[in-house]
Design an enzyme around this catalytic site. Sequence first.
Site, mmCIF file in Angstrom:
data_model
loop_
_atom_site.group_PDB
_atom_site.id
_atom_site.type_symbol
_atom_site.label_atom_id
_atom_site.label_comp_id
_atom_site.label_asym_id
_atom_site.label_seq_id
_atom_site.Cartn_x
_atom_site.Cartn_y
_atom_site.Cartn_z
ATOM 1 N N CYS A 145 8.661 -18.425 -11.402
ATOM 2 C CA CYS A 145 9.898 -19.154 -11.109
ATOM 3 C C CYS A 145 10.640 -18.531 -9.937
ATOM 4 O O CYS A 145 11.369 -17.551 -10.101
ATOM 5 C CB CYS A 145 10.782 -19.179 -12.358
ATOM 6 S SG CYS A 145 12.369 -19.971 -12.067
ATOM 7 N N CYS A 195 14.388 -18.367 -10.127
ATOM 8 C CA CYS A 195 14.925 -17.349 -11.046
ATOM 9 C C CYS A 195 14.835 -15.960 -10.416
ATOM 10 O O CYS A 195 15.712 -15.125 -10.626
ATOM 11 C CB CYS A 195 14.121 -17.286 -12.348
ATOM 12 S SG CYS A 195 13.704 -18.853 -13.060
ATOM 13 N N ASP A 196 13.746 -15.696 -9.695
ATOM 14 C CA ASP A 196 13.429 -14.310 -9.344
ATOM 15 C C ASP A 196 13.459 -13.954 -7.858
ATOM 16 O O ASP A 196 13.386 -12.775 -7.514
ATOM 17 C CB ASP A 196 12.027 -13.961 -9.893
ATOM 18 C CG ASP A 196 11.974 -14.079 -11.414
ATOM 19 O OD1 ASP A 196 13.024 -13.849 -12.050
ATOM 20 O OD2 ASP A 196 10.908 -14.396 -11.956
#
Length: 314
Positions: A139, A142-143
């Site tokens: 993701c 997200c990261d």
Amino acid sequence: MTENNKSDHYTQIIVGSGAAGLTAAIYSSRSALEPVVFEGGMPGGQLTTTSEVENFPGFENGILGPRLMEEMKKQALSFGARFLQKEVERADFSGGSLELTAGGERYIADSVIVATGARPRFLGLEGEKQYLGRGVSTCATCDAFFYRGKKVVVVGGGDSAMEETSYISKFASSVLLVHRRDELRASRIMQDRVLNNPKIKIAWNTVVEEILGSVEKGVEAVRLKNVKTGETVTEPTDGFFLAIGHIPNTEVFKGQLWMDRQGYLLVGEGTATSVPGVFAAGDVVDHRYRQAVTAAGMGCMASLDAEKYLNEKG
Ligand code: NAP
């Protein structure tokens, strides 16, 4: 009724709380079907792992994925939908009733809407699991933030890979996109964003053979192989992002509902599955469009189909 004494009985259970499940919940609760939503292991679904959603109609300036899902849930709650933080462990539609087991408890429903979505696909390399969250990610939104000023490798050639690569390039010092063929599957506009981005390089006809790292540092490099020449190189990297598609979340429905070879649920007329009273919507059915808006549209369809089914059944 002895069995039923141990079960809760609902008019409608919606399994999954992504765009499809929540839209179904909005429609069904407005139709007084008193739906109960089993939210699953990832409440809000895949949109909770994205940042800006620019193509959901009605938001001129875009909306954050998690916010969009929050708003949908609040809308469903406002009409009386109920939510349970449960994951379905078993489905049994064989005995003439629609039974689900979640959190060790049995539930019976007059109608079920399956909106369990899909999850990211892995390459099957040992290092993926070993270094997940320690350099390996599925993701970008997200990261990517954690890779500010660092080197990143992304694998994939579809729209997801383009989107993720472009997003990561806002943070990383350089991104290497690894694709197994010599042309990208992604749409032209998304390809162009990647091809014209000076921070992004592409390794064509290349596969990832191994993720290299250490317990202390996590991912440190990937071993790449050119499938045309057979040449292998070790590419130092801080992060490794997978963007190679998805697997439908249908394991618990195996043997109960018809599905294709990849596990996507098959629907006949509208959103009707192979079992009367069970309807399906969103990425669990749709491997073609996979958009928030199409999932939402199917959620609406499933609710209307279920309502018609219940009315006809009396
Ligand atoms: P996808 O279109 O199925 O693409 C998967 C990519 O991963 C392909 O390029 C494929 O290579 C590669 N791949 C699959 N298995 C692999 C393996 N074992 N090793 C190496 N490479 C592998 O999946 P997606 O990109 O997630 O997109 C899914 C759907 O969502 C598409 O319809 C897409 O248009 C849509 N989508 C749209 C947007 C948007 O419009 N904003 C954003 C994301 C996704 P090959 O090409 O060689 O098969």
